[in-house]
Enzyme design. Structure first.
Site, PDB file in Angstrom:
ATOM      1  N   LYS A  54       0.075   1.632  -7.346  1.00 17.99           N
ATOM      2  CA  LYS A  54      -0.842   2.778  -7.270  1.00 17.99           C
ATOM      3  C   LYS A  54      -0.131   4.040  -7.753  1.00 17.99           C
ATOM      4  CE  LYS A  54      -3.679   0.780  -3.622  1.00 17.99           C
ATOM      5  NZ  LYS A  54      -4.042   0.686  -2.207  1.00 17.99           N
ATOM      6  N   GLN A  98      -2.438   3.062   3.339  1.00 15.56           N
ATOM      7  CA  GLN A  98      -2.461   1.640   3.005  1.00 15.56           C
ATOM      8  C   GLN A  98      -2.623   0.800   4.276  1.00 15.56           C
ATOM      9  OE1 GLN A  98      -2.454   0.468  -0.149  1.00 15.56           O
ATOM     10  NE2 GLN A  98      -2.572  -1.651   0.517  1.00 15.56           N
ATOM     11  N   ASP A 121     -10.523   6.101  -0.520  1.00 13.81           N
ATOM     12  CA  ASP A 121     -10.814   4.703  -0.177  1.00 13.81           C
ATOM     13  C   ASP A 121     -12.266   4.528   0.268  1.00 13.81           C
ATOM     14  OD1 ASP A 121      -8.965   2.660  -0.508  1.00 13.81           O
ATOM     15  OD2 ASP A 121      -7.776   3.247   1.238  1.00 13.81           O
TER      16      ASP A 121
HETATM   17  N1  GUN Z   1      -5.244  -2.987   1.958  1.00  9.64           N
HETATM   18  C1  GUN Z   1      -5.911  -3.968   1.305  1.00  9.64           C
HETATM   19  N2  GUN Z   1      -6.888  -3.429   0.537  1.00  9.64           N
HETATM   20  C2  GUN Z   1      -6.834  -2.103   0.731  1.00  9.64           C
HETATM   21  C3  GUN Z   1      -7.583  -1.019   0.203  1.00  9.64           C
HETATM   22  O1  GUN Z   1      -8.507  -1.168  -0.594  1.00  9.64           O
HETATM   23  N3  GUN Z   1      -7.224   0.217   0.644  1.00  9.64           N
HETATM   24  C4  GUN Z   1      -6.225   0.404   1.525  1.00  9.64           C
HETATM   25  N4  GUN Z   1      -5.956   1.644   1.908  1.00  9.64           N
HETATM   26  N5  GUN Z   1      -5.503  -0.569   2.024  1.00  9.64           N
HETATM   27  C5  GUN Z   1      -5.806  -1.818   1.626  1.00  9.64           C
END
Ligand code: GUN
Length: 300
Positions: A54, A98, A121
């Site tokens: 990311k 995350q 998100d």
């Molecule tokens: N962990 C697995 N998928 C995601 C996601 O789309 N966003 C976040 N923040 N954590 C994750």
């Protein structure tokens, strides 16, 4: 094989190009550089890979990336303090924590502490409510990526029968809300659904997000349907050598691709779209924060 393969890797590259082009304009016309802050608590290896990717792609699109890696035993109050700082930092337009977070931290509390306007998100309860009522919101990245691929293939989705297999907050539920907003007739199927195979056979659009390797086989698929496979499962691959693993989706690609009209592969389908949509959401959040026109084709 009869199905067209939906190339998520190539499509994600076009999304990133659009994002990068918009970032160039924000810098040159408004002297604004979008910034994304990612919070990682603990040392989950998969999360570390995601967070690294990311950050890398954020920088490659010309945006600022702020990584906050906290030890696994960080008290919840400290994580909430950091979120508060980021909420008040004008250089930060998007914030993501995350998941999963360690057990002593209440993930809902953390997600709901993020300012809804910076919630790239789309997990904050306000954004969930806005999406559920068909209003403008921040949209979760994976379902947004799936929607973009479906619109690219079909144009209008109006009147199509969509079956979403899986009812998670991250994928299943927001996916269903987005498809409904695009005027599909939507059914959510899950582990207790009766006659799930017959239900899937009615789907013009079949989205699989259950986390069960190769559960959906070709005989579940309506001929000509578009199949979107969100699953990422590691299974043993003895044919590649002892102890080797390979990635498969929730759909049995070999049999489903004989019947479907179009299908996303795993890897290389939905996966690359998720981070691309995170970047898109960051630019969208930045534009909204500054009262500027949002980039076209990058939002729901
Ligand atoms: N962990 C697995 N998928 C995601 C996601 O789309 N966003 C976040 N923040 N954590 C994750």
């Amino acid at each position: 094989m009869s199905a067209d393969i939906i190339d998520g890797k190539a499509f994600a590259a076009t999304v990133r190009e659009k994002v990068a082009a918009h970032v160039v304009r924000l810098k040159s016309d408004h002297n604004i550089t979008p910034g994304l802050a990612v919070v990682l608590v603990g040392e989950d290896p998969a999360s570390e890979v995601y967070v690294r990717n990311k950050g890398k792609q954020t920088l490659e699109c010309g945006m600022n990336s702020y990584e906050h890696k906290l030890p696994a035993d960080t008290p919840e109050a400290e994580v909430l303090d950091l979120i508060d700082q980021l909420n008040n930092d004008p250089a930060v337009h998007g914030i993501l924590c995350q998941l999963p977070v360690p057990d002593h931290i209440d993930s809902d509390k953390v997600l709901n502490a993020i300012s809804p306007a910076k919630d790239v998100d789309g997990f904050h309860i306000s954004n969930v409510g806005l999406l559920a009522t068909g209003q403008k919101s921040m949209v979760p990245c994976t379902p947004l990526g799936c929607l973009m691929m479906l619109r690219e293939r079909h144009g209008s989705l109006s009147g199509m029968n969509a079956v979403v297999v899986g009812r998670s907050n991250i994928v299943g539920k927001p996916m269903a809300a987005l498809l409904l907003k695009d005027s599909c007739t939507v059914t959510i199927a899950h582990s207790r659904t009766k006659n799930i195979e017959a239900l899937c056979q009615t789907a013009d659009i079949l989205v699989a997000a259950v986390g069960r390797p190769q559960m959906i086989t070709g005989d579940w698929v309506k001929p000509g349907a578009t199949v979107i496979d969100v699953g990422i499962n590691r299974i043993p691959a003895p044919e590649r050598g002892e102890g080797k693993m390979r990635l498969v989706g929730d759909v049995d690609f070999a049999s489903a691709s004989e019947v479907a009209g179009a299908i996303t592969p795993v890897p290389g389908g939905v996966g690359p779209m998720t981070i691309a949509c995170l970047l898109a959401n960051t630019v969208t959040a930045c534009c909204r924060a500054n009262g500027l026109t949002e980039p076209e084709g990058l939002t729901a």
